[in-house]
Scaffold this motif. Structure first.
Motif, short mmCIF file in Angstrom:
data_model
loop_
_atom_site.label_atom_id
_atom_site.label_comp_id
_atom_site.label_asym_id
_atom_site.label_seq_id
_atom_site.Cartn_x
_atom_site.Cartn_y
_atom_site.Cartn_z
N GLU A 259 0.86 -1.20 0.00
CA GLU A 259 0.00 0.00 0.00
C GLU A 259 0.89 1.24 0.00
O GLU A 259 1.67 1.45 0.91
CB GLU A 259 -0.90 0.00 1.23
N GLU A 260 0.77 2.05 -1.02
CA GLU A 260 1.65 3.20 -1.16
C GLU A 260 1.23 4.35 -0.25
O GLU A 260 0.05 4.70 -0.19
CB GLU A 260 1.63 3.69 -2.62
N PRO A 261 2.19 4.99 0.47
CA PRO A 261 1.86 6.21 1.20
C PRO A 261 1.60 7.35 0.24
O PRO A 261 2.21 7.43 -0.84
CB PRO A 261 3.12 6.47 2.04
N SER A 262 0.69 8.23 0.60
CA SER A 262 0.35 9.35 -0.28
C SER A 262 0.58 10.70 0.39
O SER A 262 0.63 11.72 -0.30
CB SER A 262 -1.11 9.25 -0.73
N ARG A 263 0.71 10.76 1.71
CA ARG A 263 0.95 12.00 2.45
C ARG A 263 1.96 11.72 3.54
O ARG A 263 2.04 10.62 4.07
CB ARG A 263 -0.34 12.53 3.08
N ILE A 264 2.74 12.75 3.91
CA ILE A 264 3.69 12.62 5.00
C ILE A 264 3.77 13.94 5.75
O ILE A 264 3.81 15.01 5.12
CB ILE A 264 5.08 12.18 4.48
N ILE A 265 3.74 13.88 7.08
CA ILE A 265 3.84 15.07 7.92
C ILE A 265 4.73 14.73 9.11
O ILE A 265 5.05 13.56 9.36
CB ILE A 265 2.46 15.56 8.42
N ASN A 266 5.14 15.76 9.85
CA ASN A 266 5.85 15.49 11.10
C ASN A 266 5.07 16.07 12.27
O ASN A 266 4.12 16.83 12.10
CB ASN A 266 7.28 16.02 11.05
N GLY A 267 5.47 15.67 13.46
CA GLY A 267 4.81 16.14 14.68
C GLY A 267 5.78 16.12 15.83
O GLY A 267 6.94 15.71 15.70
N ALA A 268 5.31 16.58 16.98
CA ALA A 268 6.13 16.61 18.20
C ALA A 268 7.42 17.38 17.97
O ALA A 268 8.50 16.96 18.37
CB ALA A 268 6.42 15.20 18.71
N GLY A 269 7.28 18.53 17.30
CA GLY A 269 8.46 19.37 17.06
C GLY A 269 9.47 18.74 16.13
O GLY A 269 10.67 19.01 16.24
N GLY A 270 9.00 17.91 15.21
CA GLY A 270 9.91 17.27 14.27
C GLY A 270 10.52 15.99 14.77
O GLY A 270 11.41 15.43 14.14
N LYS A 271 10.06 15.47 15.91
CA LYS A 271 10.63 14.24 16.47
C LYS A 271 9.93 12.98 15.97
O LYS A 271 10.40 11.87 16.22
CB LYS A 271 10.58 14.29 18.00
N GLN A 272 8.79 13.13 15.31
CA GLN A 272 8.07 11.99 14.76
C GLN A 272 7.64 12.32 13.33
O GLN A 272 7.45 13.48 12.98
CB GLN A 272 6.83 11.66 15.59
N VAL A 273 7.51 11.28 12.52
CA VAL A 273 7.02 11.43 11.16
C VAL A 273 5.86 10.47 10.97
O VAL A 273 5.91 9.31 11.41
CB VAL A 273 8.14 11.13 10.14
N TRP A 274 4.80 10.96 10.31
CA TRP A 274 3.61 10.15 10.06
C TRP A 274 3.40 10.08 8.56
O TRP A 274 3.37 11.10 7.87
CB TRP A 274 2.39 10.75 10.73
N ALA A 275 3.26 8.86 8.04
CA ALA A 275 2.95 8.64 6.63
C ALA A 275 1.55 8.05 6.53
O ALA A 275 1.18 7.19 7.34
CB ALA A 275 3.98 7.71 5.99
N PHE A 276 0.80 8.50 5.53
CA PHE A 276 -0.59 8.09 5.39
C PHE A 276 -0.81 7.42 4.04
O PHE A 276 -0.39 7.94 3.01
CB PHE A 276 -1.53 9.32 5.49
N GLY A 277 -1.47 6.27 4.06
CA GLY A 277 -1.92 5.61 2.85
C GLY A 277 -3.43 5.56 2.83
O GLY A 277 -4.10 6.09 3.74
N PRO A 278 -4.03 4.94 1.84
CA PRO A 278 -5.49 4.86 1.77
C PRO A 278 -6.12 4.18 2.98
O PRO A 278 -7.23 4.54 3.39
CB PRO A 278 -5.75 4.06 0.49
N HIS A 279 -5.42 3.19 3.56
CA HIS A 279 -6.00 2.42 4.66
C HIS A 279 -5.08 2.30 5.88
O HIS A 279 -5.48 1.71 6.88
CB HIS A 279 -6.36 1.00 4.20
#
Length: 340
Positions: free
Chosen positions: A238-258
């Motif tokens: 499942e391909e990721p389509s969005r990516i953001i960071n959080g916690a002041g740049g200490k974490q990265v979150w990638a989002f796919g369809p599911h």
């Protein structure tokens, strides 16, 4: 916080775009104040705040800035790979290291590469699927932006000026990212994995092409300071389509369809140890310099120790005696210490 009529005022801005129009909404002390509309000459494909009063945008042909609230448009440079490599000061030279951040939830195999100030300002895209966008504008540490077209990106500061003194070459990714963010000392990019899955051997025992298959990945991690490739990850089919960071740049979150993946870097001590084990001393110095988890006094001491190791490595392992002696001289080593 802005001073309006001599009164400190918390100003928040939200910018969004669609086709050739930019809309900026402004709040003052949590109350809606005003909206602004601006029209571009061409369709906008990417946008980010560079400073509270400055937007950086891209069309299919060029990067632009938009000064707020006056609405003044200024050209930066063309949005094509050749122009980005030219304005960055030269052609990029690829290099890689054996070091790694890590994912604590990524289920797929992991493949290692071969041996800021925040304002209340956000920019949103309403232009449709990211798969169709060849240009990415991503926020980086220290109020910088990474302007990327296809696989090539350059850094600008909050005033919209190129960071030539810090980055003499463009950052070149292994493939064109569809999203970029950062964590700690790294730029993290997601892309669409076009590599076909590995086929099992046929029943006849013939493997066909004897060359090993190319590693599959849809996440790429690069050192922001040296631009070296640190690690690639293949999250899943499942391909990721969005990516953001959080916690002041200490974490990265990638989002796919599911699926949502959380990516976290290893502790800085382990990162430094890994690159030292791989004899990548410049990488180790870069990680120490960029880390916000090491006290400044400790940075100086640790950097000096790494430079000692680099000088000995240059002398004993690489036979680069002149470079090693220059390093020893800068460290103030006595002749006895240098040959000990």
């Amino acid at each position: 916080v802005d001073h309006i009529d001599g009164i400190p005022t918390l100003v928040s801005k939200l910018a969004t775009y669609g086709k050739r129009k930019v809309v900026v909404l402004e709040w003052r002390d949590a109350e809606f104040y005003k909206s602004f509309e601006f029209s571009a000459a061409e369709k906008i494909v990417a946008m980010q705040f560079s400073a509270p009063g400055l937007l950086v945008l891209s069309t299919a042909r060029e990067f632009l800035t938009l000064q707020l609230p006056r609405g003044q448009w200024d050209d930066l440079f063309p949005a094509d790979t050749a122009s980005l490599r030219t304005v960055a000061g030269g052609m990029a030279v690829g290099h890689s290291v054996d070091a790694a951040g890590s994912s604590d939830t990524a289920p797929g195999p992991q493949t290692s590469a071969p041996s800021g100030g925040m304002w209340g300002s956000w920019a949103l895209s309403l232009s449709g699927s990211s798969a169709d966008v060849q240009t990415t504008i991503a926020r980086m540490p220290s109020d910088k932006l990474l302007l990327c077209h296809k696989d090539t990106g350059v850094f600008i500061n909050s005033a919209g000026k190129l960071c030539r003194n810090e980055y003499s070459e463009p950052m070149v990714f292994s493939r064109a990212p569809i999203g970029i963010t950062y964590t700690s000392s790294y730029a993290v990019a997601i892309s669409h994995d076009s590599t076909p899955p590995t086929q099992p051997p046929s029943s006849s025992g013939s493997t066909g092409n004897s060359n090993p298959p190319a590693p599959r990945f849809n996440v790429e991690v690069r050192n922001i300071g040296t631009q070296a490739l640190v690690q690639t990850l293949h999250l899943s089919e499942e391909e990721p389509s969005r990516i953001i960071n959080g916690a002041g740049g200490k974490q990265v979150w990638a989002f796919g369809p599911h699926t949502v993946w959380r990516l976290m870097p290893m502790p800085i001590q382990q990162q430094v140890e890994d690159v030292l084990d791989a004899e990548q001393y410049d990488e180790a110095i870069s990680l120490v310099a960029q880390s916000d988890n090491i006290l400044e006094a400790e940075k100086e001491e640790l950097t000096k120790k790494i430079r000692w190791l680099r000088a000995r490595w240059l002398f004993c392992e690489q036979a680069k005696y002149e470079d090693a002696l220059n390093e020893f001289t800068e460290l103030g080593a006595t002749p006895t210490e240098a040959i000990a």
